[in-house]
Design an enzyme around this catalytic site. Structure first.
Site, mmCIF file in Angstrom:
data_model
loop_
_atom_site.group_PDB
_atom_site.id
_atom_site.type_symbol
_atom_site.label_atom_id
_atom_site.label_comp_id
_atom_site.label_asym_id
_atom_site.label_seq_id
_atom_site.Cartn_x
_atom_site.Cartn_y
_atom_site.Cartn_z
ATOM 1 C CG ASP A 102 -2.017 0.857 0.999
ATOM 2 O OD1 ASP A 102 -3.150 0.435 0.864
ATOM 3 O OD2 ASP A 102 -1.984 2.187 1.063
ATOM 4 C CE LYS A 139 -5.333 2.411 5.118
ATOM 5 N NZ LYS A 139 -6.243 1.966 3.908
ATOM 6 C CB THR A 172 -16.669 -1.854 -6.921
ATOM 7 O OG1 THR A 172 -16.488 -3.016 -5.952
ATOM 8 C CG2 THR A 172 -17.923 -1.613 -7.726
ATOM 9 N N GLY A 205 -35.338 0.587 8.189
ATOM 10 C CA GLY A 205 -34.681 1.070 9.315
ATOM 11 C C GLY A 205 -34.013 2.763 8.929
ATOM 12 C CB CYS A 255 -20.350 -1.220 -1.032
ATOM 13 S SG CYS A 255 -18.620 -1.692 -0.679
HETATM 14 C C1 UDX Z 1 -22.117 -4.590 0.812
HETATM 15 C C2 UDX Z 1 -22.757 -5.756 0.094
HETATM 16 O O1 UDX Z 1 -23.535 -6.558 0.950
HETATM 17 C C3 UDX Z 1 -21.394 -6.760 -0.146
HETATM 18 O O2 UDX Z 1 -21.596 -7.866 -0.997
HETATM 19 C C4 UDX Z 1 -20.624 -5.680 -1.034
HETATM 20 O O3 UDX Z 1 -19.374 -6.302 -1.575
HETATM 21 C C5 UDX Z 1 -20.116 -4.352 -0.320
HETATM 22 O O4 UDX Z 1 -21.379 -3.752 0.046
HETATM 23 P P1 UDX Z 1 -21.690 -3.768 3.268
HETATM 24 O O5 UDX Z 1 -21.523 -2.348 2.929
HETATM 25 O O6 UDX Z 1 -20.490 -4.148 4.035
HETATM 26 O O7 UDX Z 1 -21.631 -5.027 2.053
HETATM 27 O O8 UDX Z 1 -22.668 -4.208 4.404
HETATM 28 P P2 UDX Z 1 -24.256 -4.699 4.099
HETATM 29 O O9 UDX Z 1 -24.420 -5.780 4.918
HETATM 30 O O10 UDX Z 1 -24.721 -5.101 2.638
HETATM 31 O O11 UDX Z 1 -25.283 -3.471 4.570
HETATM 32 C C6 UDX Z 1 -25.114 -2.143 3.964
HETATM 33 C C7 UDX Z 1 -26.072 -1.202 4.384
HETATM 34 O O12 UDX Z 1 -27.567 -1.651 4.480
HETATM 35 C C8 UDX Z 1 -25.680 -1.191 5.952
HETATM 36 O O13 UDX Z 1 -26.125 0.104 6.434
HETATM 37 C C9 UDX Z 1 -27.158 -1.816 6.617
HETATM 38 O O14 UDX Z 1 -27.357 -1.435 7.868
HETATM 39 C C10 UDX Z 1 -28.264 -1.775 5.705
HETATM 40 N N1 UDX Z 1 -29.057 -2.667 5.744
HETATM 41 C C11 UDX Z 1 -28.864 -3.913 5.460
HETATM 42 C C12 UDX Z 1 -30.631 -2.171 5.987
HETATM 43 O O15 UDX Z 1 -31.075 -1.103 6.229
HETATM 44 N N2 UDX Z 1 -31.334 -3.318 6.019
HETATM 45 C C13 UDX Z 1 -31.105 -4.809 5.653
HETATM 46 O O16 UDX Z 1 -32.319 -5.362 5.566
HETATM 47 C C14 UDX Z 1 -29.772 -5.001 5.216
#
Ligand code: UDX
Length: 446
Positions: A30, A35, A121, A259, A266
């Site tokens: 990196d 880091k 990505t 929520g 992402c």
């Molecule tokens: C996401 C994708 O799931 C993953 O496959 C990708 O590669 C990266 O982005 P991540 O951002 O780590 O992963 O979290 P994720 O669990 O997907 O949740 C994203 C957001 O959605 C969170 O803020 C979570 O609280 C919210 N969420 C998730 C909801 O509000 N309701 C749900 O039912 C699920």
């Protein structure tokens, strides 16, 4: 195998550590020297369950090391993973500067046959451009090397990224070269079994699978947040509605939680990027656009709920439980809590904040907040949940950390100056909170 990982963010580090744990020799590189120095000293710059153990085990075994030197990382690498960030630029387009710089450096430094794996990505078409650029550089420098490029998007969720890597839902391998597909399958052979589909496809499909997956997951969340608002009006309960929907195998029971809305590194950026990619293509991706709008609107709805319960907001004190964008991570990027806190401060409210893991990133990432300097109008960072609930007119839960379930709510009731509990993740039992004398409100919850 000898593997080089370029970029030690969540994706790069999890990828490197998991591949090292399978017996490969992995060097992670990196440009961020701080880091690398942390990692070389056995410390991880962020919280990710399971990762410290992998780091310790494989660093001690000598098959996982860290460097800021790209040449060293590339020296004996048979596979080079590009895992650098592709954040959102100011114009909302994907900022490809880091990946372009890496490609330029690779063009200059390549000295051996290698497979370049694009994990970052990137918009459809990017991997092909990287491939063309590398081939062009090789031709111009008369280097007789076999440099192959594959698109291999990551689907790692923070908080369970190690598990997601070890037991993936699918592995997507984007290349038109059958021999390269086989090489990649060999690399992943320990993770592959009859339950894990491995898709071999072209670059552009692999790249689009990533965006389309994230946008659909985000859309499910926004959809449920819309349903929640309707439920609220008609006195239905979105949690029960989601349960009933989830039994339909065509719908599935995941990502139906209404929520605070989605945050993180992402979904917000990938939905924005897909919208722009669609518009550039002359399409009008209305579902993606509305997904984003509904998610942004969620911030307003939460603020309105707070305002309805705290009158006046100006000069009040609000207790915030959880600032990370979801539990089991210390990541506050695009966290709904941070957006709401900013608004509360603008309205001259004071805020007490507690998060089990994210206080350090909150402090670091919140230069715009006046931390602890003006308790009535700024942010007070607390060392536990009870402190954050003391003398507040309203408690707001933004992250469903398990420890919040275990709080002694009878005691919390005695600490607050007004018993209002706004559960923006529909996490706790309304009956329990109401039983302790709180006014309880969730999102679309009776
Ligand atoms: C996401 C994708 O799931 C993953 O496959 C990708 O590669 C990266 O982005 P991540 O951002 O780590 O992963 O979290 P994720 O669990 O997907 O949740 C994203 C957001 O959605 C969170 O803020 C979570 O609280 C919210 N969420 C998730 C909801 O509000 N309701 C749900 O039912 C699920």
């Amino acid at each position: 195998m000898n593997i080089g990982i370029i970029g030690v963010g969540y994706v790069g580090l999890v990828t490197g550590a998991c591949l090292a744990d399978q017996g490969n020799n992995v060097i992670c590189m990196d440009v961020d020297a701080s880091k690398i120095s942390l990692l070389s000293g056995g410390r991880i710059p962020y919280y990710e369950p399971g990762l410290p153990q992998l780091l310790e085990r494989n660093s001690a075994a000598g098959n996982l090391s860290f460097t800021t030197d790209l040449s060293l990382c590339m020296k004996s690498a048979e596979y080079l993973f590009i895992c650098v960030g592709t954040p959102e630029g100011e114009d909302l387009f994907t900022d490809l500067r880091a990946i372009n710089t890496v490609t330029d450096n690779l063009c200059n430094l390549l000295e051996r046959n290698v497979v370049i794996v694009v994990k970052s990505t990137v918009p459809a078409g990017t991997t092909r451009k990287i491939y063309n650029k590398l081939q062009c550089a090789l031709r111009e420098s008369h280097k007789q090397l076999e440099v192959e490029v594959v698109s291999n998007p990551e689907f790692l969720s923070e908080g369970c990224a190690v598990e997601d890597f070890l037991i993936p839902d699918r592995i997507v391998i984007g290349t038109e070269n059958g021999h390269l597909s086989e090489k990649m399958t060999r690399l992943y052979q320990n993770f592959i079994n009859e339950k894990i589909p491995v898709m071999h496809t072209i670059y552009e499909n692999a790249e689009m699978i990533k965006y389309a997956s994230n946008a659909l997951l985000a859309a499910k969340i926004s959809y449920m947040n819309e349903i929640a608002a309707i439920c609220e009006f008609y006195k239905a309960d979105v949690r029960v509605v989601a349960q009933g929907m989830g039994y339909d195998r065509r719908i599935g029971n995941l990502f139906l939680k209404a929520g605070a809305g989605y945050g993180g590194s992402c979904f917000p950026k990938d939905t924005n990027a897909l919208l722009l990619l669609g518009e550039q293509a002359g399409c009008a991706p209305g579902i993606v656009r509305e997904t984003i709008k509904t998610n942004q609107n969620q911030i307003k709805l939460m603020l309105e709920k707070i305002k309805r319960n705290v009158e006046p907001l100006n000069g009040s004190m609000i207790g915030v439980l959880g600032v990370s964008f979801k539990p089991e991570t210390d990541d506050i990027r695009e966290a709904p809590a941070v957006a709401v806190i900013e608004q509360l401060l603008q309205e001259q409210a004071g805020v007490k904040v507690y998060d089990p893991r994210a206080m350090e990133s909150f402090r670091r990432g919140s230069a715009k907040f006046e931390l602890e300097s003006e308790p009535d109008h700024g942010v007070i960072c607390c060392s536990n949940a009870y402190d954050a609930c003391t003398n507040v007119e309203c408690i707001v839960l933004f992250t469903e950390w398990k420890e919040f379930e275990k709080l002694d709510f009878g005691y919390v009731r005695k600490l607050v100056s007004k018993p209002v509990f706004l559960d923006f993740r529909n996490f706790l039992s309304p009956e329990k909170l109401r039983g302790h004398g709180f006014v309880y409100e969730g999102i679309g919850v009776r």
